[in-house]
Motif scaffolding. Structure first.
Motif, PDB file in Angstrom:
ATOM      1  N   ALA A  44      -1.493   3.774   9.479  1.00  0.00           N
ATOM      2  CA  ALA A  44      -2.403   3.987   8.350  1.00  0.00           C
ATOM      3  C   ALA A  44      -2.662   2.649   7.650  1.00  0.00           C
ATOM      4  O   ALA A  44      -1.827   1.752   7.682  1.00  0.00           O
ATOM      5  CB  ALA A  44      -1.807   4.985   7.357  1.00  0.00           C
ATOM      6  N   ILE A  45      -3.830   2.537   7.013  1.00  0.00           N
ATOM      7  CA  ILE A  45      -4.190   1.344   6.270  1.00  0.00           C
ATOM      8  C   ILE A  45      -4.089   1.654   4.774  1.00  0.00           C
ATOM      9  O   ILE A  45      -4.635   2.649   4.296  1.00  0.00           O
ATOM     10  CB  ILE A  45      -5.628   0.878   6.588  1.00  0.00           C
ATOM     11  N   TYR A  46      -3.366   0.808   4.055  1.00  0.00           N
ATOM     12  CA  TYR A  46      -3.196   0.932   2.613  1.00  0.00           C
ATOM     13  C   TYR A  46      -3.859  -0.263   1.943  1.00  0.00           C
ATOM     14  O   TYR A  46      -3.893  -1.354   2.495  1.00  0.00           O
ATOM     15  CB  TYR A  46      -1.710   0.959   2.238  1.00  0.00           C
ATOM     16  N   ARG A  47      -4.362  -0.079   0.728  1.00  0.00           N
ATOM     17  CA  ARG A  47      -4.969  -1.153  -0.053  1.00  0.00           C
ATOM     18  C   ARG A  47      -4.083  -1.406  -1.272  1.00  0.00           C
ATOM     19  O   ARG A  47      -3.776  -0.486  -2.032  1.00  0.00           O
ATOM     20  CB  ARG A  47      -6.366  -0.728  -0.499  1.00  0.00           C
ATOM     21  N   MET A  48      -3.671  -2.658  -1.456  1.00  0.00           N
ATOM     22  CA  MET A  48      -2.908  -3.030  -2.635  1.00  0.00           C
ATOM     23  C   MET A  48      -3.767  -3.982  -3.459  1.00  0.00           C
ATOM     24  O   MET A  48      -4.323  -4.943  -2.939  1.00  0.00           O
ATOM     25  CB  MET A  48      -1.589  -3.708  -2.276  1.00  0.00           C
ATOM     26  N   LYS A  49      -3.888  -3.672  -4.769  1.00  0.00           N
ATOM     27  CA  LYS A  49      -4.718  -4.465  -5.677  1.00  0.00           C
ATOM     28  C   LYS A  49      -3.889  -4.953  -6.846  1.00  0.00           C
ATOM     29  O   LYS A  49      -2.950  -4.291  -7.275  1.00  0.00           O
ATOM     30  CB  LYS A  49      -5.853  -3.612  -6.237  1.00  0.00           C
ATOM     31  N   ILE A  50      -4.296  -6.112  -7.371  1.00  0.00           N
ATOM     32  CA  ILE A  50      -3.766  -6.613  -8.638  1.00  0.00           C
ATOM     33  C   ILE A  50      -4.806  -6.253  -9.696  1.00  0.00           C
ATOM     34  O   ILE A  50      -5.968  -6.632  -9.575  1.00  0.00           O
ATOM     35  CB  ILE A  50      -3.545  -8.133  -8.605  1.00  0.00           C
ATOM     36  N   THR A  51      -4.389  -5.510 -10.712  1.00  0.00           N
ATOM     37  CA  THR A  51      -5.312  -5.107 -11.770  1.00  0.00           C
ATOM     38  C   THR A  51      -5.570  -6.264 -12.728  1.00  0.00           C
ATOM     39  O   THR A  51      -4.883  -7.295 -12.686  1.00  0.00           O
ATOM     40  CB  THR A  51      -4.750  -3.923 -12.582  1.00  0.00           C
ATOM     41  N   ARG A  52      -6.543  -6.087 -13.617  1.00  0.00           N
ATOM     42  CA  ARG A  52      -6.818  -7.105 -14.639  1.00  0.00           C
ATOM     43  C   ARG A  52      -5.619  -7.322 -15.558  1.00  0.00           C
ATOM     44  O   ARG A  52      -5.460  -8.381 -16.137  1.00  0.00           O
ATOM     45  CB  ARG A  52      -8.031  -6.708 -15.470  1.00  0.00           C
ATOM     46  N   GLN A  53      -4.780  -6.299 -15.680  1.00  0.00           N
ATOM     47  CA  GLN A  53      -3.585  -6.415 -16.514  1.00  0.00           C
ATOM     48  C   GLN A  53      -2.406  -7.016 -15.734  1.00  0.00           C
ATOM     49  O   GLN A  53      -1.312  -7.150 -16.268  1.00  0.00           O
ATOM     50  CB  GLN A  53      -3.176  -5.038 -17.053  1.00  0.00           C
ATOM     51  N   GLY A  54      -2.626  -7.358 -14.439  1.00  0.00           N
ATOM     52  CA  GLY A  54      -1.578  -7.973 -13.637  1.00  0.00           C
ATOM     53  C   GLY A  54      -0.626  -7.014 -12.975  1.00  0.00           C
ATOM     54  O   GLY A  54       0.417  -7.416 -12.469  1.00  0.00           O
ATOM     55  N   LYS A  55      -0.962  -5.721 -12.951  1.00  0.00           N
ATOM     56  CA  LYS A  55      -0.105  -4.723 -12.315  1.00  0.00           C
ATOM     57  C   LYS A  55      -0.577  -4.496 -10.883  1.00  0.00           C
ATOM     58  O   LYS A  55      -1.704  -4.816 -10.527  1.00  0.00           O
ATOM     59  CB  LYS A  55      -0.150  -3.426 -13.105  1.00  0.00           C
ATOM     60  N   LEU A  56       0.292  -3.924 -10.061  1.00  0.00           N
ATOM     61  CA  LEU A  56      -0.036  -3.629  -8.668  1.00  0.00           C
ATOM     62  C   LEU A  56      -0.346  -2.160  -8.497  1.00  0.00           C
ATOM     63  O   LEU A  56       0.344  -1.301  -9.057  1.00  0.00           O
ATOM     64  CB  LEU A  56       1.126  -3.998  -7.744  1.00  0.00           C
TER      65      LEU A  56
END
Length: 57
Positions: free
Chosen positions: A41-53
């Motif tokens: 499976a493919i997962y997407r990990m993002k860094i938010t504007r607040q610096g959270k994952l």
């Protein structure tokens, strides 16, 4: 640690087990989003504007 893991840092846990720590900046390399392949499976990990994952499938 192996030469392929330059930023992995061993941490001693209460049960004397060792866990790897990988710096997020090494995973993201200046980007705000990465794709991770896990068990087919493919997962997407993002860094938010607040610096959270955030991790989404």
């Amino acid at each position: 640690m192996t030469p392929n893991e330059p930023d992995a840092v061993p941490v001693v846990l209460p049960a004397s087990q060792t866990q790897r720590i990988v710096e997020s900046r090494e995973l993201f390399r200046g980007e705000n989003e990465i794709l991770i392949s896990h068990d087919g499976a493919i997962y997407r990990m993002k860094i938010t504007r607040q610096g959270k994952l955030i991790l989404n499938k």
